[in-house]
Design a protein around this motif. Structure first.
Motif, short mmCIF file in Angstrom:
data_model
loop_
_atom_site.label_atom_id
_atom_site.label_comp_id
_atom_site.label_asym_id
_atom_site.label_seq_id
_atom_site.Cartn_x
_atom_site.Cartn_y
_atom_site.Cartn_z
N ILE A 116 0.86 -1.19 0.00
CA ILE A 116 0.00 0.00 0.00
C ILE A 116 0.90 1.24 0.00
N GLY A 117 0.60 2.15 -0.92
CA GLY A 117 1.37 3.40 -0.98
C GLY A 117 0.46 4.61 -0.77
N THR A 118 0.90 5.52 0.11
CA THR A 118 0.15 6.75 0.39
C THR A 118 0.95 7.95 -0.13
N VAL A 119 0.31 8.75 -0.98
CA VAL A 119 1.00 9.91 -1.59
C VAL A 119 0.05 11.11 -1.60
N GLN A 120 0.64 12.31 -1.83
CA GLN A 120 -0.17 13.50 -2.03
C GLN A 120 0.57 14.43 -3.00
N SER A 121 -0.20 15.22 -3.72
CA SER A 121 0.40 16.16 -4.67
C SER A 121 1.15 17.25 -3.91
N LYS A 122 2.13 17.85 -4.55
CA LYS A 122 2.96 18.85 -3.88
C LYS A 122 2.19 20.13 -3.55
N ASP A 123 1.05 20.34 -4.23
CA ASP A 123 0.22 21.49 -3.87
C ASP A 123 -0.81 21.12 -2.80
N MET A 124 -0.70 19.90 -2.30
CA MET A 124 -1.54 19.40 -1.20
C MET A 124 -3.03 19.27 -1.56
N SER A 125 -3.35 19.37 -2.84
CA SER A 125 -4.77 19.33 -3.22
C SER A 125 -5.28 17.92 -3.46
N LYS A 126 -4.36 16.98 -3.72
CA LYS A 126 -4.78 15.61 -4.01
C LYS A 126 -4.05 14.65 -3.08
N LYS A 127 -4.81 13.69 -2.57
CA LYS A 127 -4.26 12.71 -1.62
C LYS A 127 -4.82 11.33 -1.96
N TYR A 128 -3.89 10.37 -2.09
CA TYR A 128 -4.32 9.02 -2.51
C TYR A 128 -3.64 7.95 -1.64
N ARG A 129 -4.36 6.83 -1.55
CA ARG A 129 -3.79 5.60 -0.98
C ARG A 129 -4.07 4.49 -1.98
N VAL A 130 -2.98 3.92 -2.54
CA VAL A 130 -3.11 2.95 -3.64
C VAL A 130 -2.75 1.55 -3.13
N HIS A 131 -3.64 0.60 -3.39
CA HIS A 131 -3.42 -0.82 -3.03
C HIS A 131 -2.85 -1.54 -4.24
N LEU A 132 -1.71 -2.23 -4.03
CA LEU A 132 -1.00 -2.90 -5.13
C LEU A 132 -0.92 -4.41 -4.86
N GLU A 133 -0.92 -5.17 -5.95
CA GLU A 133 -0.69 -6.62 -5.90
C GLU A 133 0.34 -6.98 -6.97
N TRP A 134 1.18 -7.95 -6.61
CA TRP A 134 2.20 -8.38 -7.55
C TRP A 134 1.64 -9.45 -8.48
N VAL A 135 1.92 -9.29 -9.80
CA VAL A 135 1.54 -10.28 -10.81
C VAL A 135 2.83 -10.85 -11.35
N GLY A 136 2.98 -12.17 -11.22
CA GLY A 136 4.22 -12.82 -11.60
C GLY A 136 4.67 -12.47 -13.02
N LYS A 137 5.93 -12.09 -13.14
CA LYS A 137 6.58 -11.76 -14.41
C LYS A 137 5.98 -10.52 -15.11
N GLU A 138 4.96 -9.90 -14.46
CA GLU A 138 4.34 -8.73 -15.08
C GLU A 138 4.48 -7.46 -14.24
N GLY A 139 4.77 -7.63 -12.96
CA GLY A 139 5.01 -6.48 -12.11
C GLY A 139 3.83 -6.12 -11.22
N TRP A 140 3.94 -4.94 -10.59
CA TRP A 140 2.91 -4.49 -9.66
C TRP A 140 1.70 -3.93 -10.41
N LYS A 141 0.52 -4.26 -9.86
CA LYS A 141 -0.73 -3.84 -10.48
C LYS A 141 -1.61 -3.12 -9.44
#
Length: 255
Positions: A216-241
């Motif tokens: 899980i990655g939590t990020v926000q835009s540098k102008d502080m207007s956008k804030k997200y928490r992204v859930h990721l899963e690994w797919v073999g040989k294809e990378g993070w989704k």
């Protein structure tokens, strides 16, 4: 009868008479000569006076004419100079007006271009919003879910998200070292889901998502207007989704 004897003038008397007559004649001659001389002077004086009399009228006329000619010449020169100065001013004004028109034309063109760009952005935004509202995207659907969590505004699931690819080989192990390839590929998946470039966002936290192949990655835009928490899963040989993304009200308490 006795004859009376007439006395005869003596020689002395005759001599005296002769002298007197001579003197009279001389005086008469002198008087006549004086009359002639005076008359001559008067006559000559009038003649010389008439010859030396100036002609003021002709001199004045000549002077006035010269002055008028000079004034006319000066007036013509001044008029010519004024005309040239006026023409120069008109040319400068015309050049200034042309330059101003060119600048206004350029400004209008720039404004039109900016307006066109803004219009295009608005159209693209409307298309995206319309697609979001319809819940369909190319290759999948978008689902929006409101949340009771005060941290989360809503949750988005986009079935069209794909794995971002990987350079890793062999058995995958999730790594949280910021200098690792796996860490960078997690960031790539987050930028893919949020639409924020890495240079335009702050990475608040990336951690385990409840399993060895989840993050899980939590990020926000540098102008502080956008804030997200992204859930990721690994797919073999294809990378993070990305599999789910929370739109946050705040990053406090989000990780």
């Amino acid at each position: 009868m006795t004859e009376e004897k007439k006395p005869y003038p003596s020689r002395v008397n005759k001599k005296n008479r002769s002298t007197t007559n001579s003197m009279l004649n001389v005086m008469i001659g002198l008087v006549f000569a004086l009359i002639l001389i005076v008359g001559a002077f008067i006559f000559l004086g009038q003649t010389d006076g008439s010859e030396n009399v100036p002609e003021p009228e002709s001199v004045q006329i000549s002077t006035a004419t010269d002055n008028e000619a000079s004034e006319e010449g000066n007036s013509e020169e001044q008029a010519e100079d004024a005309k040239e100065a006026t023409e120069d001013e008109e040319q400068q004004e015309q050049a200034s007006e042309d330059e101003q028109k060119d600048e206004e034309s350029q400004e209008s063109a720039d404004e039109k271009e900016d307006k066109d760009k803004e219009a295009d952005k608005e159209k693209d935004k409307e298309k995206e919003e319309k697609a979001d509202e319809e819940g369909t995207v190319t290759g999948g659907t978008i689902t929006r879910q409101e949340s009771d969590d005060p941290v989360v505004k809503e949750t988005i699931i986009n079935t069209s998200w794909k794995p971002v690819g990987t350079k890793q080989t062999g058995e995958h192990v999730s790594v949280y070292d910021t200098n690792s390839v796996d860490w960078q590929e997690k960031i790539d998946a987050i930028t893919y889901a949020t639409g924020l470039a890495e240079k335009d966002m702050y990475i608040m936290h990336i951690g385990n998502g409840g399993g060895p192949q989840k993050s899980i990655g939590t990020v926000q835009s540098k102008d502080m207007s956008k804030k997200y928490r992204v859930h990721l899963e690994w797919v073999g040989k294809e990378g993070w989704k990305p599999v789910k993304m929370d739109i946050l009200n705040t990053v406090e308490g989000a990780y």
